[in-house]
Motif scaffolding. Structure first.
Motif, PDB file in Angstrom:
ATOM      1  N   UNK A  60       0.787  -1.227   0.000  1.00 58.81           N
ATOM      2  CA  UNK A  60       0.000   0.000   0.000  1.00 58.81           C
ATOM      3  C   UNK A  60       0.826   1.289   0.000  1.00 58.81           C
ATOM      4  N   UNK A  61       2.066   1.234   0.464  1.00 59.08           N
ATOM      5  CA  UNK A  61       2.924   2.412   0.454  1.00 59.08           C
ATOM      6  C   UNK A  61       2.735   3.359   1.618  1.00 59.08           C
ATOM      7  N   UNK A  62       1.524   3.526   2.082  1.00 58.47           N
ATOM      8  CA  UNK A  62       1.234   4.444   3.179  1.00 58.47           C
ATOM      9  C   UNK A  62      -0.132   4.097   3.757  1.00 58.47           C
ATOM     10  N   UNK A  63      -0.458   4.750   4.866  1.00 59.30           N
ATOM     11  CA  UNK A  63      -1.783   4.544   5.448  1.00 59.30           C
ATOM     12  C   UNK A  63      -2.872   4.983   4.472  1.00 59.30           C
ATOM     13  N   UNK A  64      -2.661   6.119   3.804  1.00 62.86           N
ATOM     14  CA  UNK A  64      -3.631   6.583   2.812  1.00 62.86           C
ATOM     15  C   UNK A  64      -3.794   5.560   1.687  1.00 62.86           C
ATOM     16  N   UNK A  65      -2.707   4.846   1.375  1.00 63.22           N
ATOM     17  CA  UNK A  65      -2.771   3.841   0.320  1.00 63.22           C
ATOM     18  C   UNK A  65      -3.697   2.686   0.657  1.00 63.22           C
ATOM     19  N   UNK A  66      -3.825   2.374   1.956  1.00 66.12           N
ATOM     20  CA  UNK A  66      -4.761   1.328   2.372  1.00 66.12           C
ATOM     21  C   UNK A  66      -6.179   1.732   1.993  1.00 66.12           C
ATOM     22  N   UNK A  67      -6.539   2.966   2.313  1.00 70.17           N
ATOM     23  CA  UNK A  67      -7.891   3.452   2.035  1.00 70.17           C
ATOM     24  C   UNK A  67      -8.121   3.596   0.535  1.00 70.17           C
ATOM     25  N   UNK A  68      -7.087   4.001  -0.196  1.00 75.55           N
ATOM     26  CA  UNK A  68      -7.230   4.118  -1.646  1.00 75.55           C
ATOM     27  C   UNK A  68      -7.471   2.750  -2.271  1.00 75.55           C
ATOM     28  N   UNK A  69      -6.784   1.729  -1.755  1.00 80.25           N
ATOM     29  CA  UNK A  69      -6.982   0.369  -2.272  1.00 80.25           C
ATOM     30  C   UNK A  69      -8.399  -0.121  -1.982  1.00 80.25           C
ATOM     31  N   UNK A  70      -8.906   0.166  -0.782  1.00 79.98           N
ATOM     32  CA  UNK A  70     -10.281  -0.197  -0.452  1.00 79.98           C
ATOM     33  C   UNK A  70     -11.263   0.513  -1.375  1.00 79.98           C
ATOM     34  N   UNK A  71     -11.014   1.793  -1.625  1.00 80.62           N
ATOM     35  CA  UNK A  71     -11.882   2.580  -2.487  1.00 80.62           C
ATOM     36  C   UNK A  71     -11.840   2.054  -3.918  1.00 80.62           C
ATOM     37  N   UNK A  72     -10.643   1.746  -4.408  1.00 79.71           N
ATOM     38  CA  UNK A  72     -10.506   1.222  -5.769  1.00 79.71           C
ATOM     39  C   UNK A  72     -11.200  -0.126  -5.923  1.00 79.71           C
ATOM     40  N   UNK A  73     -11.094  -0.966  -4.896  1.00 82.17           N
ATOM     41  CA  UNK A  73     -11.725  -2.282  -4.940  1.00 82.17           C
ATOM     42  C   UNK A  73     -13.249  -2.145  -5.023  1.00 82.17           C
ATOM     43  N   UNK A  74     -13.804  -1.271  -4.207  1.00 79.86           N
ATOM     44  CA  UNK A  74     -15.251  -1.056  -4.229  1.00 79.86           C
ATOM     45  C   UNK A  74     -15.685  -0.340  -5.501  1.00 79.86           C
ATOM     46  N   UNK A  75     -14.837   0.541  -6.012  1.00 76.92           N
ATOM     47  CA  UNK A  75     -15.130   1.229  -7.268  1.00 76.92           C
ATOM     48  C   UNK A  75     -15.260   0.226  -8.408  1.00 76.92           C
ATOM     49  N   UNK A  76     -14.377  -0.757  -8.424  1.00 76.17           N
ATOM     50  CA  UNK A  76     -14.431  -1.786  -9.460  1.00 76.17           C
ATOM     51  C   UNK A  76     -15.753  -2.562  -9.384  1.00 76.17           C
ATOM     52  N   UNK A  77     -16.169  -2.912  -8.180  1.00 77.09           N
ATOM     53  CA  UNK A  77     -17.430  -3.632  -8.008  1.00 77.09           C
ATOM     54  C   UNK A  77     -18.612  -2.769  -8.456  1.00 77.09           C
ATOM     55  N   UNK A  78     -18.548  -1.464  -8.153  1.00 77.62           N
ATOM     56  CA  UNK A  78     -19.605  -0.547  -8.572  1.00 77.62           C
ATOM     57  C   UNK A  78     -19.688  -0.478 -10.091  1.00 77.62           C
ATOM     58  N   UNK A  79     -18.544  -0.378 -10.743  1.00 76.59           N
ATOM     59  CA  UNK A  79     -18.535  -0.293 -12.203  1.00 76.59           C
ATOM     60  C   UNK A  79     -19.068  -1.574 -12.843  1.00 76.59           C
ATOM     61  N   UNK A  80     -18.812  -2.706 -12.230  1.00 77.07           N
ATOM     62  CA  UNK A  80     -19.358  -3.965 -12.744  1.00 77.07           C
ATOM     63  C   UNK A  80     -20.880  -3.948 -12.704  1.00 77.07           C
TER      64      UNK A  80
END
Length: 203
Positions: A60-80
């Motif tokens: 993740x690179x940083x604490x913010x990166x953890x949240x960005x990864x969570x957001x990206x994962x959910x974004x992908x599910x939303x787009x599906x």
């Protein structure tokens, strides 16, 4: 000397790396549900997941990166859901119904993810404005093209309608006025989107 352009799909992620990523994301989601965003740190995630801090940092690179990864994962599910889910959000409904459903779902997504989106900024900006989602403008433009809007500048209309989504929603919800009424605010934003679209997209 220029480096040669790489063609083809990127190399597949190792199986153990995939497992670690899923394990870390699932662990992070449990921690969020139990403790909230403030308690989710690199050290705490590593300890809870039973992995080394170096593994978490590389992922993740940083604490913010953890949240960005969570957001990206959910974004992908939303787009599906938008691309292949049931109507009216997914294909199969009338264009206006899909446009209304998209805006309601999009603003609902942002309301639900507001704390994650703010944490993903990592304190780099005081105002929680999320970056523009390219899919929103493309999808809105496609649906506008399926409506009978003679004489309308569909490209600019798509830009303006997309501007009513994403960032402004999080900015609106950052007001203390809505701290204890997020569900009500989300409902109002969704209804406002529907009102806007129905007025803007009259033939």
């Amino acid at each position: 000397m220029k480096r040669p352009v790489a063609w083809g799909a990127p190399p597949a992620e190792r199986a153990d790396a995939v497992r670690n990523r899923l394990h870390l994301l699932n662990t992070a989601r449990r921690m969020l549900a139990e403790q909230g965003a403030d308690r989710l740190t690199m050290d705490a995630l590593a300890e809870r997941a039973g992995l080394g801090k170096g593994t978490v940092f590389r992922r993740f690179g940083s604490r913010a990166g953890i949240f960005q990864a969570l957001l990206d994962d959910d974004e992908h599910a939303f787009q599906e859901q938008v691309l292949s889910g049931p109507p009216p959000l997914g294909p199969g409904a009338a264009p206006l119904d899909r446009l209304i459903a998209y805006g309601r779902a999009r603003t609902g997504f942002l309301v639900e993810h507001r704390d994650i989106a703010r944490a993903a900024l990592g304190g780099s900006r005081p105002v929680p404005i999320r970056r523009r989602t390219p899919m929103s403008q493309v999808h809105v433009r496609m649906l506008l093209g399926q409506l009978e809007l003679a004489g309308a500048d569909l490209d600019m209309l798509a830009v303006q309608l997309t501007g009513a989504l994403d960032g402004p929603v999080l900015l609106y919800l950052s007001s203390e006025e809505f701290t204890d009424a997020v569900e009500e605010a989300g409902s109002r934003i969704g209804q406002a989107w529907q009102d806007l679209v129905e007025r803007a997209c009259r033939p």
